[in-house]
Design a protein around this motif. Structure first.
Motif, mmCIF file in Angstrom:
data_model
loop_
_atom_site.group_PDB
_atom_site.id
_atom_site.type_symbol
_atom_site.label_atom_id
_atom_site.label_comp_id
_atom_site.label_asym_id
_atom_site.label_seq_id
_atom_site.Cartn_x
_atom_site.Cartn_y
_atom_site.Cartn_z
ATOM 1 N N LEU A 156 -43.736 -34.668 -75.533
ATOM 2 C CA LEU A 156 -43.005 -35.202 -74.391
ATOM 3 C C LEU A 156 -43.571 -36.573 -74.054
ATOM 4 C CD1 LEU A 156 -40.914 -34.833 -72.127
ATOM 5 C CD2 LEU A 156 -42.740 -33.810 -70.750
ATOM 6 N N LEU B 246 -44.695 -39.588 -72.073
ATOM 7 C CA LEU B 246 -45.008 -39.868 -70.673
ATOM 8 C C LEU B 246 -45.396 -41.330 -70.580
ATOM 9 C CD1 LEU B 246 -45.430 -38.834 -67.781
ATOM 10 C CD2 LEU B 246 -47.791 -38.301 -68.414
ATOM 11 N N TRP C 147 -44.125 -43.608 -62.732
ATOM 12 C CA TRP C 147 -44.206 -42.868 -63.976
ATOM 13 C C TRP C 147 -42.825 -42.320 -64.368
ATOM 14 C CZ3 TRP C 147 -48.857 -41.237 -66.693
ATOM 15 C CH2 TRP C 147 -50.000 -41.843 -66.212
ATOM 16 N N SER C 148 -42.733 -41.967 -65.639
ATOM 17 C CA SER C 148 -41.472 -41.432 -66.154
ATOM 18 C C SER C 148 -41.193 -40.019 -65.662
ATOM 19 C CB SER C 148 -41.486 -41.445 -67.686
ATOM 20 O OG SER C 148 -42.554 -40.647 -68.182
ATOM 21 N N ASP C 149 -42.200 -39.318 -65.152
ATOM 22 C CA ASP C 149 -41.969 -37.983 -64.610
ATOM 23 C C ASP C 149 -41.634 -38.011 -63.122
ATOM 24 O OD1 ASP C 149 -44.413 -38.805 -63.716
ATOM 25 O OD2 ASP C 149 -45.438 -36.892 -64.099
ATOM 26 N N THR D 48 -43.462 -39.614 -60.728
ATOM 27 C CA THR D 48 -44.644 -39.738 -59.882
ATOM 28 C C THR D 48 -44.886 -41.204 -59.534
ATOM 29 O OG1 THR D 48 -45.618 -37.837 -60.994
ATOM 30 C CG2 THR D 48 -47.097 -39.196 -59.676
ATOM 31 N N LYS E 280 -41.946 -36.401 -54.151
ATOM 32 C CA LYS E 280 -41.969 -36.971 -55.495
ATOM 33 C C LYS E 280 -40.554 -37.056 -56.066
ATOM 34 C CE LYS E 280 -43.456 -35.720 -60.142
ATOM 35 N NZ LYS E 280 -44.156 -34.707 -60.964
ATOM 36 N N PRO F 177 -37.331 -40.261 -63.804
ATOM 37 C CA PRO F 177 -38.231 -41.403 -63.974
ATOM 38 C C PRO F 177 -38.023 -42.495 -62.936
ATOM 39 C CG PRO F 177 -37.366 -40.719 -66.090
ATOM 40 C CD PRO F 177 -36.638 -39.925 -65.063
#
Length: 311
Positions: free
Chosen positions: A189, A191, A209-211, A213, A236, A240
């Motif tokens: 995955l 990140l 971040w891409s998640d 965050t 959050k 992304p």
């Protein structure tokens, strides 16, 4: 009668006391009315005298006191007691602090120092300086509509040598300082950090971040760089993060920044007390189905199709 009266006056004690004894008694001091000179109170005359003394000579002395200085002084004193005839080693004469000019009081020193530093740097790297200003690639004749750049410096790190750079930002305070973001693959995955930005003072670095965050880094920490990240509890992003941008704040106020992500949310973050607080400013989400009575449609969050945004 007259003769008898005259004899009584001449001898009033009728021969009981002789004339010598009477003369001795008369010569003694009267104990009932007598004051000696020693017992009399002395009278002191008042005098006014003004006296002005010369001021004592002053001397300015300065020295440094520390554990090492005290330890050396005790060692010298111990050696002198072991060898009474030895002389102590010479010590440096303390200088008057007024005789030493302070560097910060010299006018024009910072500007002159920068000019001298730049001259020395240009002399050391003369070839790079000439290429930076006058370099021309001969291959430009074969592709006139395209240009080429000369790579002057290359930076790499052992831990990021095989990673892909996703973003670069320069510090607004230090012109020779920049931060780079990378893409990391963890358990198949990818990140990555989509966007990073410094604060106006250059002390904080925000990253999206891409998640989803949002992380705030304190780059001025001496021991290690401290990071504060957003969580699902404080808002959050789900998808992304596309971009982050700091907001101007007055001194004493909490730092603030905006973040926009592909989930369609424009969120404002407040950084204070080593934690992040979020506030949604705008949402780009839209309903994808007209049936609002279905339970499945109530939890659908469509993806906002964007790769970059400016605000």
């Amino acid at each position: 009668m007259a003769a008898e009266n005259q004899e009584e006056e001449e001898d009033p004690y009728c021969g009981v006391v002789s004339k010598e004894e009477l003369a001795r008694i008369d010569a003694q001091a009267n104990p009932f009315n007598f004051s000696e000179r020693v017992s009399q109170t002395a009278h002191f005359a008042l005098k006014q005298i003004a006296i002005q003394t010369e001021p004592a000579n002053t001397r300015i002395f300065s020295d440094n006191v520390g554990f090492s200085v005290i330890y050396d002084a005790y060692n010298i004193d111990f050696e002198m007691k072991q060898c009474p005839g030895s002389t102590p080693p010479p010590t440096e004469t303390p200088r008057n602090p007024r005789d030493v000019p302070e560097i910060r009081d010299i006018p024009g020193l910072p500007n002159t120092s920068r000019i001298v530093e730049r001259m020395i740097t240009q002399n050391l790297y003369d070839d790079i300086t000439q290429d930076f200003k006058y370099w021309e690639d001969g291959g430009d004749e074969y592709h006139p509509l395209e240009g080429s750049l000369l790579p002057l410096w290359k930076f790499s790190h052992d831990n990021s040598r095989n990673l892909v750079v996703s973003d670069i930002t320069w510090s607004p305070v230090y012109p020779d300082l920049f931060a780079a973001a990378y893409t990391v693959t963890i358990t198949s995955l990818p990140l990555s950090i989509g966007h990073i930005r410094f604060t106006k003072r250059g002390s904080m670095l925000a990253a999206g971040w891409s998640d989803g965050t949002v992380v705030v880094y304190n780059v001025e920490s001496v021991d290690a760089i401290r990071a504060v990240a957003s969580t699902a509890m404080n808002g959050k992003h789900i998808l992304p993060v596309c971009k982050v941008k700091w907001v101007h704040t007055d001194p004493g106020e909490d730092l603030s920044l905006f973040s926009v992500a592909k989930d369609g949310r424009l969120t404002q973050w407040y950084f204070g007390d080593s934690r992040l607080k979020s506030k949604d400013i705008f949402s780009f989400t839209q309903d994808t189905k007209s049936d609002k009575n279905s339970l499945e449609d109530q939890h659908i969050t469509p993806t906002f199709p964007m790769s970059d945004v400016d605000f």
